[in-house]
Design a protein around this motif. Structure first.
Motif, PDB file in Angstrom:
ATOM      1  N   LEU A 236      44.329  37.179  27.922  1.00 29.45           N
ATOM      2  CA  LEU A 236      44.871  36.818  29.296  1.00 29.45           C
ATOM      3  C   LEU A 236      44.122  37.887  30.431  1.00 29.45           C
ATOM      4  O   LEU A 236      44.549  37.701  31.790  1.00 29.45           O
ATOM      5  N   ALA A 237      43.097  38.473  30.088  1.00 28.95           N
ATOM      6  CA  ALA A 237      42.451  39.327  31.011  1.00 28.95           C
ATOM      7  C   ALA A 237      41.982  38.719  32.338  1.00 28.95           C
ATOM      8  O   ALA A 237      41.576  37.502  32.409  1.00 28.95           O
ATOM      9  N   GLY A 238      42.545  38.879  33.580  1.00 23.99           N
ATOM     10  CA  GLY A 238      42.173  38.594  34.887  1.00 23.99           C
ATOM     11  C   GLY A 238      42.797  37.209  35.039  1.00 23.99           C
ATOM     12  O   GLY A 238      42.115  36.084  35.782  1.00 23.99           O
ATOM     13  N   LYS A 261      44.093  38.546  38.319  1.00 20.35           N
ATOM     14  CA  LYS A 261      42.783  38.109  39.121  1.00 20.35           C
ATOM     15  C   LYS A 261      42.258  39.017  40.136  1.00 20.35           C
ATOM     16  O   LYS A 261      43.228  40.074  40.480  1.00 20.35           O
ATOM     17  N   ARG A 262      41.190  39.098  40.636  1.00 17.07           N
ATOM     18  CA  ARG A 262      40.672  39.852  41.717  1.00 17.07           C
ATOM     19  C   ARG A 262      41.707  39.578  42.778  1.00 17.07           C
ATOM     20  O   ARG A 262      42.154  38.419  43.003  1.00 17.07           O
ATOM     21  N   ASP A 263      42.126  40.625  43.537  1.00 18.41           N
ATOM     22  CA  ASP A 263      43.189  40.365  44.680  1.00 18.41           C
ATOM     23  C   ASP A 263      44.414  40.039  44.198  1.00 18.41           C
ATOM     24  O   ASP A 263      45.592  39.753  45.189  1.00 18.41           O
ATOM     25  N   GLY A 264      44.691  39.906  42.905  1.00 13.15           N
ATOM     26  CA  GLY A 264      46.211  39.754  42.463  1.00 13.15           C
ATOM     27  C   GLY A 264      47.137  40.776  42.498  1.00 13.15           C
ATOM     28  O   GLY A 264      46.931  41.950  43.042  1.00 13.15           O
ATOM     29  N   GLY A 284      42.119  49.633  41.564  1.00 18.71           N
ATOM     30  CA  GLY A 284      40.945  49.765  42.598  1.00 18.71           C
ATOM     31  C   GLY A 284      39.859  48.658  42.095  1.00 18.71           C
ATOM     32  O   GLY A 284      39.001  48.234  43.144  1.00 18.71           O
ATOM     33  N   GLY A 285      39.455  48.603  40.781  1.00 14.13           N
ATOM     34  CA  GLY A 285      38.302  47.903  40.404  1.00 14.13           C
ATOM     35  C   GLY A 285      38.389  46.474  40.739  1.00 14.13           C
ATOM     36  O   GLY A 285      37.289  45.880  40.776  1.00 14.13           O
ATOM     37  N   MET A 286      39.329  45.768  40.970  1.00 16.88           N
ATOM     38  CA  MET A 286      39.436  44.192  41.336  1.00 16.88           C
ATOM     39  C   MET A 286      40.283  44.124  42.484  1.00 16.88           C
ATOM     40  O   MET A 286      40.947  43.183  42.758  1.00 16.88           O
ATOM     41  N   ARG A 287      40.397  45.280  43.551  1.00 22.22           N
ATOM     42  CA  ARG A 287      41.291  45.022  44.809  1.00 22.22           C
ATOM     43  C   ARG A 287      42.712  44.681  44.345  1.00 22.22           C
ATOM     44  O   ARG A 287      42.887  43.638  45.345  1.00 22.22           O
ATOM     45  N   ARG A 288      43.099  44.962  43.236  1.00 18.07           N
ATOM     46  CA  ARG A 288      44.452  44.406  43.137  1.00 18.07           C
ATOM     47  C   ARG A 288      45.604  45.301  43.749  1.00 18.07           C
ATOM     48  O   ARG A 288      45.387  46.430  44.208  1.00 18.07           O
TER      49      ARG A 288
END
Ligand code: NAP
Ligand code: ZN
Ligand code: ZN
Length: 350
Positions: A236-238, A261-264, A284-288
């Motif tokens: 379920l990653a991302g 997801k990114r920004d989730g 931080g790595g995916m602006r979550r």
């Protein structure tokens, strides 16, 4: 003078709740008095009486998922009349003047703060006592109307568990095209599944095991995964736009952030005793975003009740008598709740 009613109270963190009597204030001009018919058991009741959130002011009469029928109204009450089916949730007052109160977000009151339905102090200077009792008196502005189609026992859990999930689902725009996960299939979690589904989102349950999978799918989940299985976090990653964490204990938030997801956004709803740890990279790595949310305001709670009436959303409940409260607590603590205990308070009415 007020009136005396029976109630179940905790007198210490390590003692079982026992029956006692409490006094409800005299009905003031803006007050609604009602007989309590049902009160839900929220995990917050247990955190509070067991002093997990700090020392409460004993005796504590818990209960903030309250449904009943109006017996008396004050001279200036305009919203309710005798015989109306009503409810009260987690707070019974707030300052009414701050920006949050004016915007209908009383739960975020910055004046006096929300006045809790129990373990708080009311305007009259008296400790507030909650719904594990026979009757209550509350200002009409903090009372909800229960739609005719929702039975009172099913209405009770909506007043905390229901609104606590409805509000963030709305705020973070859950709906068709969004992929939502709910962590923990307990009282809050099962309402999250039903509400997210009714709003049109795709819903996945992330539970400790697959024990309740059949239920989860029946309640409306599209998918169901066990978090005890490391493969879940690979598969379920991302994946998700929004994750609502309803777990009452400390989780490894880093692992769950990796499922966004990114920004989730992961919204923390559970309120564990100890602080949560948050590692930087999965955030931080995916602006979550990691967010939190607390119940909902009066207007939104009414909106949620009407939404549940319209979309046939009801909690799954196990109705108990007051003498079962202590056993019910143990079952909640061992995740053996399907999915909300609701106390039939008939035995506490005078
Ligand atoms: P609940 O019925 O006990 O449900 C919590 C669920 O979390 C359990 O059914 C279980 O689901 C999972 N869980 C429990 N212990 C766990 C552990 N050690 N590790 C992983 N998962 C675990 O409780 P609730 O009444 O829904 O309340 C949940 C939390 O939300 C409490 O902390 C409560 O105080 C808080 N709360 C917050 C708000 C708010 O406004 N933010 C409002 C009400 C309640 P599975 O068996 O499916 O894993
Ligand atoms: Zn609650
Ligand atoms: Zn305020």
């Amino acid at each position: 003078m007020g009136t005396t009613v029976s109630a179940y109270a905790a007198t210490a963190a390590t003692e079982p709740l026992t029956e006692t009597t409490i006094t409800r204030r005299e009905v003031g001009p803006h007050d609604v008095a009602f007989d309590i018919h049902f009160a839900g058991i929220c995990h917050s009741d247990i955190h509070t009486v067991r002093a997990e959130w700090g020392q409460p002011n004993y005796p504590v009469v818990p209960g903030h998922e309250i449904a009943g029928v109006v017996t008396e109204v004050g001279a200036e009450v305009t919203k309710y009349k005798v015989g109306d089916r009503v409810g009260v949730g987690c707070f019974v007052d707030s300052c009414r003047e701050c920006d949050s109160c004016k915007e209908g977000l009383e739960q975020y009151c910055t004046g006096t703060g929300q006045v809790g339905t129990y373990n708080a102090v009311g305007r009259d200077g008296e400790p507030t006592m909650g719904g594990y009792s026979g009757a209550i008196v509350v200002d009409e502005n903090y009372v909800l109307r229960i739609p005719d189609s929702i039975p009172l026992d099913a209405a009770a859990p909506l007043l905390c568990a229901g609104i606590t999930l409805y509000s963030p689902l709305r705020h973070w725009n859950a709906g068709p095209g969004t992929n939502v996960a709910i962590i923990g299939l307990g009282g809050l979690g099962h309402m999250g599944v039903k509400l997210a589904k009714a709003m049109g989102a795709k819903v996945t349950v992330l539970s400790q095991s697959l024990k309740k999978m059949e239920d989860g799918l029946r309640l409306g989940a599209d998918e169901y995964y066990a978090t005890s299985d490391p493969d879940t976090f690979v598969a379920l990653a991302g994946t998700f736009d929004l994750i609502l964490n309803t777990v009452s204990a400390n989780l490894d938030l880093g692992a769950f952030l990796g499922l966004l997801k990114r920004d989730g956004t992961l919204v923390e709803l559970g309120a564990p005793e100890k602080p949560l740890k948050v590692p930087f990279f999965p955030l931080g790595g995916m602006r979550r975003s990691l967010a939190g949310s607390m119940i909902g305001g009066i207007a939104e709670t009414q909106e949620m009740l009407d939404f549940c009436a319209e979309h046939d959303v009801r909690p799954e409940i196990e109705v108990i008598t007051p003498d079962y409260i202590n056993e019910a607590y143990e079952r909640v603590l061992s995740s053996d709740v399907r999915y909300r205990f609701v106390i039939d308070t008939a035995g506490l009415r005078n």
